[in-house]
Structure formats: C-alpha cells, structure tokens
Design a protein around this motif. Structure first.
Motif, PDB file in Angstrom:
ATOM      1  N   ALA A 184      73.583   9.995  63.947  1.00  0.00           N
ATOM      2  CA  ALA A 184      72.979  10.306  63.119  1.00  0.00           C
ATOM      3  C   ALA A 184      72.842  11.073  61.911  1.00  0.00           C
ATOM      4  O   ALA A 184      73.762  10.405  60.864  1.00  0.00           O
ATOM      5  N   ILE A 185      72.756  11.941  62.688  1.00  0.00           N
ATOM      6  CA  ILE A 185      73.621  13.228  61.912  1.00  0.00           C
ATOM      7  C   ILE A 185      74.858  13.488  61.319  1.00  0.00           C
ATOM      8  O   ILE A 185      75.459  13.135  59.886  1.00  0.00           O
ATOM      9  N   ASP A 186      75.763  12.970  62.681  1.00  0.00           N
ATOM     10  CA  ASP A 186      77.204  12.358  62.359  1.00  0.00           C
ATOM     11  C   ASP A 186      77.882  11.533  61.172  1.00  0.00           C
ATOM     12  O   ASP A 186      78.567  11.685  60.378  1.00  0.00           O
ATOM     13  N   ARG A 226      77.524   9.590  48.128  1.00  0.00           N
ATOM     14  CA  ARG A 226      76.562  11.195  48.264  1.00  0.00           C
ATOM     15  C   ARG A 226      74.969  10.267  48.867  1.00  0.00           C
ATOM     16  O   ARG A 226      74.186   9.120  48.348  1.00  0.00           O
ATOM     17  N   CYS A 227      74.143  10.677  49.068  1.00  0.00           N
ATOM     18  CA  CYS A 227      73.461  10.872  49.818  1.00  0.00           C
ATOM     19  C   CYS A 227      72.183  11.933  49.881  1.00  0.00           C
ATOM     20  O   CYS A 227      72.032  13.360  49.192  1.00  0.00           O
ATOM     21  N   LEU A 228      70.967  11.195  49.433  1.00  0.00           N
ATOM     22  CA  LEU A 228      69.629  12.001  49.809  1.00  0.00           C
ATOM     23  C   LEU A 228      69.355  13.280  50.729  1.00  0.00           C
ATOM     24  O   LEU A 228      69.219  12.352  52.013  1.00  0.00           O
ATOM     25  N   PRO A 229      69.473  14.133  50.292  1.00  0.00           N
ATOM     26  CA  PRO A 229      68.840  15.626  50.917  1.00  0.00           C
ATOM     27  C   PRO A 229      67.924  15.389  52.080  1.00  0.00           C
ATOM     28  O   PRO A 229      66.516  14.530  50.753  1.00  0.00           O
ATOM     29  N   SER A 230      67.612  15.684  53.413  1.00  0.00           N
ATOM     30  CA  SER A 230      65.905  14.818  53.593  1.00  0.00           C
ATOM     31  C   SER A 230      66.464  15.956  55.341  1.00  0.00           C
ATOM     32  O   SER A 230      67.005  15.691  55.819  1.00  0.00           O
ATOM     33  N   ASP A 231      64.731  15.997  55.419  1.00  0.00           N
ATOM     34  CA  ASP A 231      64.795  16.470  56.885  1.00  0.00           C
ATOM     35  C   ASP A 231      64.862  15.482  57.896  1.00  0.00           C
ATOM     36  O   ASP A 231      64.260  16.528  58.966  1.00  0.00           O
ATOM     37  N   ASP A 232      64.253  14.529  57.140  1.00  0.00           N
ATOM     38  CA  ASP A 232      64.563  13.423  58.639  1.00  0.00           C
ATOM     39  C   ASP A 232      65.460  12.582  58.617  1.00  0.00           C
ATOM     40  O   ASP A 232      66.228  12.048  58.011  1.00  0.00           O
ATOM     41  N   PRO A 233      66.836  13.270  59.575  1.00  0.00           N
ATOM     42  CA  PRO A 233      68.272  12.635  59.609  1.00  0.00           C
ATOM     43  C   PRO A 233      68.456  10.907  60.912  1.00  0.00           C
ATOM     44  O   PRO A 233      69.148  10.486  59.742  1.00  0.00           O
ATOM     45  N   TRP A 234      67.297  10.619  60.926  1.00  0.00           N
ATOM     46  CA  TRP A 234      67.243   8.890  61.016  1.00  0.00           C
ATOM     47  C   TRP A 234      66.497   8.612  59.835  1.00  0.00           C
ATOM     48  O   TRP A 234      66.813   7.440  59.912  1.00  0.00           O
ATOM     49  N   LYS A 235      66.802   9.287  58.343  1.00  0.00           N
ATOM     50  CA  LYS A 235      66.288   8.876  57.506  1.00  0.00           C
ATOM     51  C   LYS A 235      67.947   8.566  56.833  1.00  0.00           C
ATOM     52  O   LYS A 235      67.544   9.938  55.713  1.00  0.00           O
TER      53      LYS A 235
END
Length: 277
Positions: free
Chosen positions: A89-91, A103-112
C-alpha cells in the motif's frame, strides 16, 4: 505491524468496533466488538446492551467468516500478511504521487489511499470514479466532489496495485484532454450549519402521523415525515418531526442534483418530500 497506526484501544478507548468485512476477508456486515482489559465499561453491561439490539438467532455463516478472517491474520503468518499488504500500500501510494502525478491526502493509515483533485481539474470525484470503474474495473471505497478513496486489504495484490496506478495514469491523460465544458466538476453543495433543531413533535409521533407528498418548493415551514441523510457522510440533516427550512431543502436538492444519495428519502431525486398533514 509497526507501519500501521495505533489501534483505538491502544489510544485509550474502552470499547471499539472493527469492520472485519473491510480490511480483512469477512463477509459483508461482519464486525467485531473489542473491550479493553481496563475498560470503564463492564463486560456484563456491554453484553446487555448488545442483547437489546441483536438477534437471539445469529447468522452462523457470518460468525464463521469472522473466525476465518481472524485466523488469516493470527500469529507470525498473520504478521507477515499484514506487513506485506502494508508495504504494498505504501509503495502504491508513492507510485500514484511520483509516477502518475496525482496528489494524495496525508494519512497515518497506509491502507486508506485518498486521491485528491485540484480546483482547476475539469473532473469531479464521481467522474473519476466512473472512469476507473466502468473502463478499468477499479472500484473505489468512496467518491467525493474533490477526492476518491481507495481501501487496501489483506487480499490486495501487486496486480491490483498495477491496475490502480495504470488506470489513474490513463485517467490523468483523459482528464487533461477532455473538454472542460463536458467534464466540468460541480461545486459541492454546502450543508447549512447545524443549529438547534426545531421539532414540532418526536420522531416516533411523526412516524405514525398522517402524511402527504408535496413538491419540494412547497415544503418550507412544513414538518418532515422523513429522515433525510446526505451520503456521504450519512448523517441525517432532517429527522421526522423537524420543521423544514429553505436552507435545508436547497442543500438537499443540490446534493441530489450532483448525484449524491439522500438516505431515507422516498423520492431520491428530491423533487418531492413527505410531510405531515
């Protein structure tokens, strides 16, 4: 897995509910209630609350699927499964940003993974979702006016990641080459501020009262017979027994016009509404 955020219980919650049908492999509707060891809620109190809401004849297919999903992430094997899915997911998120310029929303949850659209983009989230789903078989979790959310899980594979990244790349090209007139994104309908509700009666009394259906334009000042919840987020803007205002009706109509769902509405188009006689 150290790559994932702390759980609700680790953050101090007494009780938490996890939807095992989302990230894990349980059947739809499945969820698990977790009770902290030092919770301020007793196990007996929690059981009594659940008995008020649940059936005495549970669906054992659902319970079995919860056990199966739990077993899939149990022990060392489960840690490896979760770590693999998280690293993928991170990759994938990195590739979406670096390789296809979203662009992606910053998030602490890499699965979202939430892909963002800019104000200058000629597509809205629903248009992007339609392109990905209809043309490339990529299904999102949630589409908003300026964002599309993709949910990762233990069953997500490298093939899924490649399809998502490739489809987003093609979507970027299609959006840039499309006519702004034909693909213009619409502005999100503004929800009115949640002020003190004006109830003429309780929702229960309104449910059993006599009703009629009238055009939306004639409903200002009338008492609603319906629960009207724009989805997302699915929180009722209007409850039965509440007096309808012009701001409420304008926002609901605009939301429906943009393709949003109004949960609880007897007329999904919001051209008419049920009110009390």
């Amino acid at each position: 897995c150290d790559l994932l955020p702390a759980s609700a219980l680790q953050c101090g919650a007494d009780v938490a509910v996890q939807s095992t049908h989302k990230a894990l492999g349980a059947l739809s509707q499945c969820a698990v209630v977790h009770l902290a060891h030092d919770a301020r809620v007793s196990e007996d109190t929690l059981r009594q609350a659940l008995l008020m809401l649940t059936s005495t004849s549970p669906n054992y297919a659902l319970l079995a699927s919860i056990d199966s999903a739990r077993a899939a992430v149990d022990g060392d094997h489960g840690k490896r499964v979760i770590t693999r899915a998280t690293e993928l997911a991170i990759d994938t998120r990195r590739r979406i940003i670096d390789d296809v310029a979203w662009r992606c929303l910053p998030s602490d949850d890499p699965w979202k993974i939430t892909v963002l659209l800019e104000d200058a983009d000629s597509w809205c989230g629903d248009t992007l979702d339609d392109f990905l789903c209809d043309d490339h078989g990529v299904v999102c979790e949630l589409a908003r006016n300026k964002s599309v959310l993709f949910a990762w899980g233990i069953g997500s594979t490298q093939e899924h990641a490649n399809r998502l990244v490739d489809a987003l790349g093609l979507a970027r090209e299609a959006m840039l080459s499309s006519s702004s007139a034909s693909r213009q994104a619409t502005a999100t309908a503004a929800m009115p501020p949640l002020s003190s509700a004006n109830f003429s009666m309780t929702p229960r009394a309104a449910f059993f009262a006599r009703k009629e259906r009238i055009p939306l334009e004639q409903a200002v000042g009338r008492v609603s017979a319906e629960s009207l919840a724009p989805y997302p987020p699915g929180i009722p803007l209007v409850l039965p027994g509440e007096t309808l205002t012009a701001d409420m009706l304008d926002a609901l109509k605009a939301f429906a016009r943009q393709g949003g769902a109004i949960s609880g509405a007897s007329d999904p188009s919001m051209c008419t509404v049920r009110v009390l006689l």
